[in-house]
Design a protein around this motif. Structure first.
Motif, PDB file in Angstrom:
ATOM      1  N   GLY A  52       0.745  -1.374  -0.196  1.00  0.00           N
ATOM      2  CA  GLY A  52       0.004   0.028  -0.022  1.00  0.00           C
ATOM      3  C   GLY A  52       0.774   1.459  -0.086  1.00  0.00           C
ATOM      4  O   GLY A  52       0.334   2.225   0.367  1.00  0.00           O
ATOM      5  N   HIS A 106       2.075   7.159   1.786  1.00  0.00           N
ATOM      6  CA  HIS A 106       1.337   7.917   0.809  1.00  0.00           C
ATOM      7  C   HIS A 106       1.919   8.857  -0.137  1.00  0.00           C
ATOM      8  O   HIS A 106       3.153   8.498  -0.711  1.00  0.00           O
ATOM      9  CB  HIS A 106      -0.151   7.926   1.055  1.00  0.00           C
ATOM     10  CG  HIS A 106      -0.566   6.895   2.089  1.00  0.00           C
ATOM     11  ND1 HIS A 106      -0.866   5.705   1.749  1.00  0.00           N
ATOM     12  CD2 HIS A 106      -0.998   6.952   3.538  1.00  0.00           C
ATOM     13  CE1 HIS A 106      -1.484   5.064   2.729  1.00  0.00           C
ATOM     14  NE2 HIS A 106      -1.400   5.633   3.700  1.00  0.00           N
ATOM     15  N   ARG A 187      -1.760  -3.509   4.040  1.00  0.00           N
ATOM     16  CA  ARG A 187      -2.447  -2.424   2.900  1.00  0.00           C
ATOM     17  C   ARG A 187      -3.767  -2.255   3.584  1.00  0.00           C
ATOM     18  O   ARG A 187      -4.306  -1.346   3.329  1.00  0.00           O
ATOM     19  CB  ARG A 187      -2.534  -3.418   1.876  1.00  0.00           C
ATOM     20  CG  ARG A 187      -3.078  -2.506   0.489  1.00  0.00           C
ATOM     21  CD  ARG A 187      -3.336  -3.560  -0.598  1.00  0.00           C
ATOM     22  NE  ARG A 187      -4.179  -4.677  -0.060  1.00  0.00           N
ATOM     23  CZ  ARG A 187      -4.448  -5.608  -1.074  1.00  0.00           C
ATOM     24  NH1 ARG A 187      -3.735  -5.865  -2.094  1.00  0.00           N
ATOM     25  NH2 ARG A 187      -5.090  -6.580  -0.330  1.00  0.00           N
TER      26      ARG A 187
END
Length: 323
Positions: A52, A106, A187
């Motif tokens: 992720g 992210h 994730r």
């Protein structure tokens, strides 16, 4: 693995073995490019689809692997040693990069990996004494495998295919292992995974480093395929291209990056009859796909399969239908 899945894989492998004999030299080159980028996309899929984390540095690891392999083989180092050294180096560099970078998550991580990609390109372009600068390196030798040369397009295709199958099998084993289940848990819900005793930092670092080593191998093969490399070959555009392969095919699906690479590599070839408009058509198709199917093509297949099971068994939950 079910018998049906195994039979499908055997049939697919048989097609891949027979396919180059039906293609021209350029067609075989395109097939090799697909397999090479599939290896790189598989590595990024482990980082993005399973752990992720968004990375825009895959092209930089391809560049590191390509230049290491080129310089070492041209200096007389056997190709297995050069390629393994490239993979190990990318693993270590990926680990070292990930250790401070993964303090953020992210899109912040994407910015850091983007900066690293730019740094690698600058080093490759400016250190002319080592890399040849903007002129690049030409005349990269192709390997001899068990005494057999791979100079012809078909012979090199089978060399790439063998490594592709080997790396796909290794990735499948990783995903099916406890580490793979840990990646998926990370994730889906990092907080819950942490509460269950998962070392989030260690797990993410491992995924990032393994994905980087896949990029290093892909770069090694790309250098031997084209027999010429330059810094422009590993810029941000290539990182975005590999990222697009993972997203279009379906991030988090084992065959997602392979399907995505097939589409991204072959689609421009099929659209060349449109001449100057093919890039516009290509971009439009990608945009439409991402708008209506953000989970990628295999995500669309999964949704259709779930909907069919729910139609056949209205009492089943969405989770049960998706299993």
């Amino acid at each position: 693995m079910s018998k049906h899945t195994l039979a499908t894989l055997v049939a697919g492998l048989a097609i891949l073995i027979l396919l180059p004999f039906t293609q021209s030299n350029y067609g075989v080159f395109v097939l090799c490019s697909w397999l090479v980028y599939s290896i790189s996309a598989m590595g990024l899929n482990l980082t993005l689809g399973y752990a992720g984390q968004v990375s825009l540095a895959q092209a930089s690891f391809m560049g590191i692997g390509a230049y290491m392999t080129a310089l070492m083989t041209m200096a007389g180092v056997p190709w297995p040693v050069a390629m393994i050294a490239a993979m190990v180096s990318c693993f270590v560099i990926g680990f070292l990069l990930g250790y401070p970078a993964l303090r953020v998550q992210h899109h912040f991580l994407a910015f850091i990996t983007l900066a690293f990609n730019a740094l690698v390109v600058l080093v490759l372009r400016n250190e002319e004494w080592l890399t040849g600068g903007t002129y690049g390196i030409v005349g990269i030798p192709r390997p001899e495998v068990l005494g057999l040369p791979t100079q012809t397009p078909v012979a090199f295709y089978f060399f790439v295919l063998a490594l592709f199958v080997l790396m796909a099998a290794a990735l499948y084993a990783i995903i099916r292992s406890p580490w793979g289940r840990t990646f998926k848990a990370l994730r889906e819900n990092p907080i819950r995974a942490n509460s269950l005793g998962v070392d989030i930092r260690k797990t993410t670092l491992l995924a990032f480093a393994i994905g980087s080593s896949y990029g290093g191998l892909a770069g090694s093969l790309l250098a031997q395929l084209t027999q010429f490399i330059d810094p422009h070959s590993f810029g941000l555009t290539v990182s975005l291209k590999v990222l697009l392969m993972v997203i279009v095919g379906g991030a988090g699906f084992f065959f997602g990056p392979i399907l995505g690479a097939l589409l991204i590599v072959l689609a421009p070839e099929f659209l060349r009859f449109t001449e100057g408009y093919y890039l516009m058509i290509y971009a439009t198709l990608v945009i439409v796909l991402m708008v209506f199917c953000p989970t990628g093509l295999l995500g669309l297949v999964e949704r259709a399969r779930t909907a069919l099971k729910l139609k056949q068994n209205p009492n089943a939950t969405t989770w049960e239908a998706g299993r």
